[in-house]
Design a protein around this motif. Structure first.
Motif: not given
Length: 420
Positions: A322-323, A393-395, A380-383
């Motif tokens: 989310l930005s 996956g993000a949602y 896994k995503s290195g968010s």
């Protein structure tokens, strides 16, 4: 008129044979509401601070606009940790003085102390030291009040309403968290980033619960149990009769006074009232298992991950895709609403009907599943180290934050306070 309705709100009192309906009146709810202004201090603080220190005006005033990510993280950690340190020492100091001053007086002191901390924060012209000092002082007040409010309410509540009334403590935390989340969203949208009002308004609104606690508690009675412990039986009887809305010589009032007195006599015979005995008492064979359960519940509640979501939810939402400050604060506000609505449903309709154990087990499983998904997705995503794609996956990760809120709200959110 007694606050009795059909269905889930009807109290079921099995503690004595003849329970007059008059004891379920507005006075005991009003007492819980007034005392829970202290929990509103706690809830608002835990919700507003993460968003407020991320406002452009705050970062500009305290020279963090161009700071490195590590410096900004250190600032956030310091502001949060100073408050937590204040809470820790507030609990200890409250335990030392509450036996002397009572419950009501301590809560009034907490309201005044909290407001002093707020003054230090909003008076800062850009000096972080004043923010830290204010956070420590507000933490002292929140730590002390958080320890004494459930005790005060439970000592005044009729047995059949004890869970529901102590649950009001948690409801006020959740409602004030919603206010904190949405205040940040509102000032972000409607107040200029160049104005100090943008960050001072959320900080200044802390005055509301602190002032309400300070000025409403003088109109509430002292705990009858504490009065009995101080050998003030006559005053205790008047206090109890007022809360129960019954004559002082009513059989039910007599029964409660005798019950409280017998418990106090038994406690004093088992452990005479000295500091050493008070310290030793919890470790006796009958008490220490209960102590361990209470400590474990409060410890695990704080290790569940809820504090990370409360304090750093805008950062967490940003890390999963989310930005924009407004979008992050909007998502955080919705998180608060979900948690609050679930908590209110449980505390009002379920807590005194279906117990504590099963909701704790179900809630733990659901909350753990959501948190494990978030942990796996982050790894896994290195968010937290870079941008992530807005894929399925993000949602799902965003949804899992709200799933966690639901399961946490009807289990770990309020039950540990009631057990304690």
């Amino acid at each position: 008129m007694p606050l009795l309705v059909m269905g889930f709100l009807t109290p079921r009192d099995l503690s004595s044979g003849d329970v007059p309906k008059e004891i379920y009146n507005f006075r005991i709810y009003l007492l819980a509401f007034c005392a829970s202004m202290g929990s509103a201090m706690f809830g608002y603080d835990s919700a507003f601070i993460g968003g407020s220190i991320g406002l452009a005006s705050f970062k500009s005033r305290f020279n963090f606009t161009n700071a490195s990510p590590s410096a900004k993280s250190a600032l956030s950690a310091n502001i949060v940790s100073t408050f937590q340190a204040g809470c820790f020492f507030g609990c200890i100091l409250c335990w030392l003085i509450t036996r002397k001053l009572g419950r009501r007086s301590i809560l009034m002191i907490c309201g005044a102390l909290f407001n002093v901390g707020v003054i230090l924060e909003i008076a800062s012209p850009g000096i972080l030291g004043l923010i830290y000092a204010g956070r420590v002082v507000t933490g002292l007040a929140v730590g002390a009040s958080s320890m004494i409010i459930p005790t005060y309410i439970s000592e005044c509540a009729p047995p059949a309403l004890r869970g529901r009334l102590v649950g009001i403590f948690e409801i006020f935390i959740q409602v004030s968290q919603i206010v904190g989340f949405w205040v940040n969203y509102g000032v972000q949208l409607h107040i200029s980033n160049s104005s100090d009002t943008q960050w001072r308004l959320p900080f200044g609104l802390q005055f509301v619960p602190g002032t309400l606690l300070l000025f409403t508690m003088p109109f509430q009675p002292e705990s009858p149990r504490w009065l009995m412990q101080k050998n003030c039986a006559g005053v205790a009887r008047k206090s109890l009769a007022r809360i129960r809305k019954l004559p002082e010589d009513h059989p039910y009032v007599n029964w409660e006074i005798e019950l409280i007195n017998s418990q106090i006599v038994e406690e004093s015979e088992r452990n005479p009232s000295t500091i050493i005995n008070h310290l030793k008492g919890p470790f006796t064979a009958k008490i220490w298992p209960r102590l361990l359960i209470g400590m474990a519940l409060m410890l695990l509640q704080n290790l569940s991950g809820i504090n990370a979501l409360n304090y750093y939810s805008p950062t967490i939402f940003q890390s999963i895709g989310l930005s924009g400050d407004s979008v992050k604060l909007l998502a955080t506000g919705i998180f608060g609403i979900v948690k609050t609505v679930t908590t209110m449903v449980y505390m009002i309709f379920i807590i005194d009907r279906f117990g504590r154990r099963v909701p704790m087990l179900v809630g733990s499983v659901g909350a753990a599943f959501a948190m494990y998904y978030l942990g796996a997705y982050t790894a896994k995503s290195g968010s937290f180290s870079g941008e992530v794609p807005k894929d399925g996956g993000a949602y799902i990760a965003i949804v899992m934050i709200y799933v966690f809120a639901v399961f946490y709200a009807f289990s770990w959110n309020g039950i540990p306070w009631i057990f304690w």
